[in-house]
Design an enzyme around this catalytic site. Structure first.
Site, PDB file in Angstrom:
ATOM      1  N   HIS A 133     -13.575  -3.153   4.421  1.00 40.32           N
ATOM      2  CA  HIS A 133     -11.966  -3.797   4.969  1.00 40.32           C
ATOM      3  C   HIS A 133     -12.147  -3.270   6.465  1.00 40.32           C
ATOM      4  O   HIS A 133     -13.281  -2.089   7.050  1.00 40.32           O
ATOM      5  CB  HIS A 133     -10.889  -1.872   4.964  1.00 40.32           C
ATOM      6  CG  HIS A 133     -11.265  -2.146   3.478  1.00 40.32           C
ATOM      7  ND1 HIS A 133     -11.151  -1.264   2.594  1.00 40.32           N
ATOM      8  CD2 HIS A 133     -10.392  -3.338   2.679  1.00 40.32           C
ATOM      9  CE1 HIS A 133     -10.550  -1.317   1.701  1.00 40.32           C
ATOM     10  NE2 HIS A 133      -9.812  -2.501   1.408  1.00 40.32           N
TER      11      HIS A 133
ATOM     12  N   ASN B 224      -7.580  -9.689  -0.899  1.00 44.42           N
ATOM     13  CA  ASN B 224      -6.883  -8.921  -0.269  1.00 44.42           C
ATOM     14  C   ASN B 224      -6.675  -9.872   0.651  1.00 44.42           C
ATOM     15  O   ASN B 224      -7.902 -10.300   1.724  1.00 44.42           O
ATOM     16  CB  ASN B 224      -6.628  -7.840  -0.375  1.00 44.42           C
ATOM     17  CG  ASN B 224      -6.472  -7.064  -1.982  1.00 44.42           C
ATOM     18  OD1 ASN B 224      -6.405  -7.443  -2.933  1.00 44.42           O
ATOM     19  ND2 ASN B 224      -6.580  -5.841  -2.470  1.00 44.42           N
TER      20      ASN B 224
ATOM     21  N   ASP C 112      -1.114  -1.595  -3.814  1.00 42.08           N
ATOM     22  CA  ASP C 112      -2.582  -1.683  -4.108  1.00 42.08           C
ATOM     23  C   ASP C 112      -3.035  -0.678  -3.808  1.00 42.08           C
ATOM     24  O   ASP C 112      -2.469   0.466  -3.946  1.00 42.08           O
ATOM     25  CB  ASP C 112      -2.106  -2.097  -2.329  1.00 42.08           C
ATOM     26  CG  ASP C 112      -3.528  -2.130  -1.552  1.00 42.08           C
ATOM     27  OD1 ASP C 112      -4.610  -2.935  -2.219  1.00 42.08           O
ATOM     28  OD2 ASP C 112      -3.833  -2.786  -0.309  1.00 42.08           O
ATOM     29  N   HIS C 113      -4.494  -0.499  -3.313  1.00 39.75           N
ATOM     30  CA  HIS C 113      -4.985   0.782  -3.594  1.00 39.75           C
ATOM     31  C   HIS C 113      -4.393   2.351  -3.786  1.00 39.75           C
ATOM     32  O   HIS C 113      -3.838   2.690  -2.927  1.00 39.75           O
ATOM     33  CB  HIS C 113      -6.098   0.963  -2.183  1.00 39.75           C
ATOM     34  CG  HIS C 113      -6.830   0.384  -1.897  1.00 39.75           C
ATOM     35  ND1 HIS C 113      -8.605  -0.114  -2.764  1.00 39.75           N
ATOM     36  CD2 HIS C 113      -7.175  -1.118  -1.354  1.00 39.75           C
ATOM     37  CE1 HIS C 113      -8.991  -0.594  -2.234  1.00 39.75           C
ATOM     38  NE2 HIS C 113      -8.346  -1.827  -1.645  1.00 39.75           N
TER      39      HIS C 113
ATOM     40  N   SER D 229       0.734  -0.502   0.260  1.00 35.31           N
ATOM     41  CA  SER D 229       0.217  -0.161  -0.301  1.00 35.31           C
ATOM     42  C   SER D 229       1.148   1.162  -0.276  1.00 35.31           C
ATOM     43  O   SER D 229       2.255   1.581   0.044  1.00 35.31           O
ATOM     44  CB  SER D 229      -1.423   0.156   0.961  1.00 35.31           C
ATOM     45  OG  SER D 229      -0.356   0.000   2.234  1.00 35.31           O
TER      46      SER D 229
ATOM     47  N   HIS E  15     -11.868  -7.260  -2.529  1.00 35.93           N
ATOM     48  CA  HIS E  15     -11.676  -6.772  -1.421  1.00 35.93           C
ATOM     49  C   HIS E  15     -12.009  -6.925  -0.284  1.00 35.93           C
ATOM     50  O   HIS E  15     -13.359  -7.237  -0.449  1.00 35.93           O
ATOM     51  CB  HIS E  15     -11.544  -5.284  -2.336  1.00 35.93           C
ATOM     52  CG  HIS E  15     -10.560  -5.020  -3.151  1.00 35.93           C
ATOM     53  ND1 HIS E  15     -10.608  -3.249  -3.162  1.00 35.93           N
ATOM     54  CD2 HIS E  15      -9.501  -5.773  -3.912  1.00 35.93           C
ATOM     55  CE1 HIS E  15      -9.487  -3.840  -3.701  1.00 35.93           C
ATOM     56  NE2 HIS E  15      -9.377  -4.798  -4.900  1.00 35.93           N
ATOM     57  N   GLY E  16     -11.897  -5.904   1.231  1.00 39.82           N
ATOM     58  CA  GLY E  16     -12.549  -5.932   1.742  1.00 39.82           C
ATOM     59  C   GLY E  16     -12.959  -7.661   2.525  1.00 39.82           C
ATOM     60  O   GLY E  16     -14.242  -7.828   2.624  1.00 39.82           O
ATOM     61  N   GLY E  17     -11.834  -8.557   2.899  1.00 43.74           N
ATOM     62  CA  GLY E  17     -13.007  -9.821   3.504  1.00 43.74           C
ATOM     63  C   GLY E  17     -13.001  -9.889   4.892  1.00 43.74           C
ATOM     64  O   GLY E  17     -13.385 -11.157   5.467  1.00 43.74           O
TER      65      GLY E  17
ATOM     66  N   GLU F 106      -8.983   1.101   5.932  1.00 38.87           N
ATOM     67  CA  GLU F 106      -7.615   0.800   5.996  1.00 38.87           C
ATOM     68  C   GLU F 106      -7.249   1.988   5.108  1.00 38.87           C
ATOM     69  O   GLU F 106      -7.032   2.815   4.396  1.00 38.87           O
ATOM     70  CB  GLU F 106      -8.036  -0.405   4.880  1.00 38.87           C
ATOM     71  CG  GLU F 106      -6.807  -1.101   4.483  1.00 38.87           C
ATOM     72  CD  GLU F 106      -6.844  -2.568   4.168  1.00 38.87           C
ATOM     73  OE1 GLU F 106      -6.403  -3.590   4.178  1.00 38.87           O
ATOM     74  OE2 GLU F 106      -7.653  -2.008   2.515  1.00 38.87           O
TER      75      GLU F 106
ATOM     76  N   GLU G 260     -10.778  -0.415  -9.750  1.00 37.85           N
ATOM     77  CA  GLU G 260     -12.396  -0.757  -8.598  1.00 37.85           C
ATOM     78  C   GLU G 260     -13.230   0.316  -8.643  1.00 37.85           C
ATOM     79  O   GLU G 260     -13.622   1.310  -9.247  1.00 37.85           O
ATOM     80  CB  GLU G 260     -11.766  -0.701  -7.049  1.00 37.85           C
ATOM     81  CG  GLU G 260     -12.529  -0.521  -6.166  1.00 37.85           C
ATOM     82  CD  GLU G 260     -12.905  -0.676  -4.748  1.00 37.85           C
ATOM     83  OE1 GLU G 260     -13.545  -0.976  -3.863  1.00 37.85           O
ATOM     84  OE2 GLU G 260     -11.392  -0.405  -4.435  1.00 37.85           O
TER      85      GLU G 260
ATOM     86  N   ASP H 198      -5.259  -8.729   4.877  1.00 33.78           N
ATOM     87  CA  ASP H 198      -3.998  -7.575   5.380  1.00 33.78           C
ATOM     88  C   ASP H 198      -4.643  -7.377   6.981  1.00 33.78           C
ATOM     89  O   ASP H 198      -3.556  -7.293   8.055  1.00 33.78           O
ATOM     90  CB  ASP H 198      -4.269  -6.105   4.670  1.00 33.78           C
ATOM     91  CG  ASP H 198      -3.491  -5.269   5.584  1.00 33.78           C
ATOM     92  OD1 ASP H 198      -2.479  -5.390   6.311  1.00 33.78           O
ATOM     93  OD2 ASP H 198      -4.038  -3.595   5.134  1.00 33.78           O
TER      94      ASP H 198
END
Length: 359
Positions: free
Chosen positions: A226, A287, A109-110, A62, A265-267, A182, A174, A289
């Site tokens: 996230h 993803n 990442d993002h 990131s 994303h955002g699991g 996050e 996205e 994190d």
């Protein structure tokens, strides 16, 4: 058949090898964890986990993680630390990935609109590396312009993908917003309707980007967030991913049930059956994190709690007031415990996604 039989090598892979890997994951019904890292220690833990379970892996940085890798003593004015940190980490990963004998997708990442100078700096490094080695430094980069109007989001992605396609770089974009917070990006107050991408939006992305290159993935929002949540408290709707695939299949009049490479994303807070369902609809990357951050800390916490009596002073412990404690407070000891805990969590993520014994 495994990835080596497809001609995919060990080390950082790019271009055609990334294409083969993602198509293989889609056809075989598994996904690859994309683990965020912020230090050489966390990078090494991810590589070790992948080697142990014979799996390809995605390592991603990131903007904040990149700056931390460079060192907090370096100013991040104009994204200087983030640019230098991501490039430094990329070379570290390239050097060691072959030693761990696993294929690695090296990803950033993002990147929101305000962070585009960071993206530009990495892309310049990719182009310089390509001029010398015939491939980019990274495998792929992620643009997160989901807060912009749809057409503006896609327009900027088109511009970057045109440039990236010349050096065989994959773009992840996205559409729709991942909730939660996050790495300094806070979407906790986003309207709930924005957390669910529409099929027409996915198709518009596919239609416009595929004219430039097929090396792109789409992160679609289906209620994912996230942050830290108790499992089951996040309301995912994975069936929306199937609707996206069905809609595009119908528009293209093609036979492929999963024409798009999708990203999860955002699991955080997701239960395992929802993860498996999403993978079944064409998710090839997820993803990871928050959970690996906790695992890394937990390794240190557990070590401290078990050796507390030896960690109160340099000399003096339960065995005697003159006994030295160096072998307990040596960073190589407690940081290794953090790595071991993170390794275990990365392996769990791979197992959840079916990414085991894939080499």
């Amino acid at each position: 058949m495994g990835v080596f039989e497809l001609g995919i090598p060990t080390g950082v892979i790019t271009g055609e090898h990334v294409r083969k890997l993602f198509n293989y994951a889609k056809s075989e019904g598994f996904a690859i964890p994309a683990v965020n890292v912020s230090s050489s220690s966390t990078i090494n833990a991810v590589l070790e986990a992948a080697r142990d379970i014979k799996a390809p892996i995605i390592i991603q940085l990131s903007q904040g993680g990149s700056a931390f890798y460079a060192g907090k003593g370096i100013s991040n004015e104009n994204q200087r630390a983030s640019i230098k940190g991501s490039i430094s980490a990329a070379h570290h990963i390239r050097l060691l990935a072959k030693e761990y004998e696993v294929p690695v997708v090296l990803h950033s990442d993002h990147c929101a609109e305000k962070l585009l100078p960071w993206f530009d700096g990495m892309l310049e490094a990719d182009e310089e590396y390509f001029a010398k080695h015939g491939e980019p430094l990274f495998s792929s980069h992620m643009l997160d312009l989901s807060e912009l109007p749809r057409d503006r989001n896609i327009e900027i992605c088109e511009k970057y993908l045109t440039r990236m396609s010349k050096i065989n770089l994959l773009l992840e974009m996205e559409i729709g917003i991942t909730g939660g917070e996050e790495d300094g990006v806070n979407n906790t107050d986003i309207d709930n309707a924005s957390l669910y991408t529409q099929p027409e939006d996915i198709y518009e992305v596919y239609r416009r980007l595929s004219k430039i290159s097929d090396l792109f993935t789409i992160a679609a929002a289906f209620g994912n967030v996230h942050g830290v949540y108790k499992p089951g408290n996040v309301k995912l709707t994975p069936i929306l991913l199937k609707k996206h695939q069905d809609y595009i299949k119908d528009q293209l009049k093609c036979k492929d049930d999963k024409p798009v490479w999708l990203v999860f994303h955002g699991g955080s807070g997701s239960v395992k059956n929802e993860i498996r369902e999403a993978v079944g609809y064409g998710v090839i990357k997820m993803n990871v994190d928050t959970d690996t951050q906790w695992a890394y800390w937990e390794g240190i916490k557990n070590f401290y709690e078990s050796k507390k009596g030896y960690l109160q002073s340099q000399v003096g412990n339960p065995e005697g007031e003159d006994k030295p404690n160096k072998k307990y407070y040596d960073p190589r000891v407690f940081i290794r415990e953090a790595e071991k805990s993170m390794i275990k969590r990365v392996k769990e993520a791979c197992e959840d996604l079916g990414n085991v014994n894939r080499l």
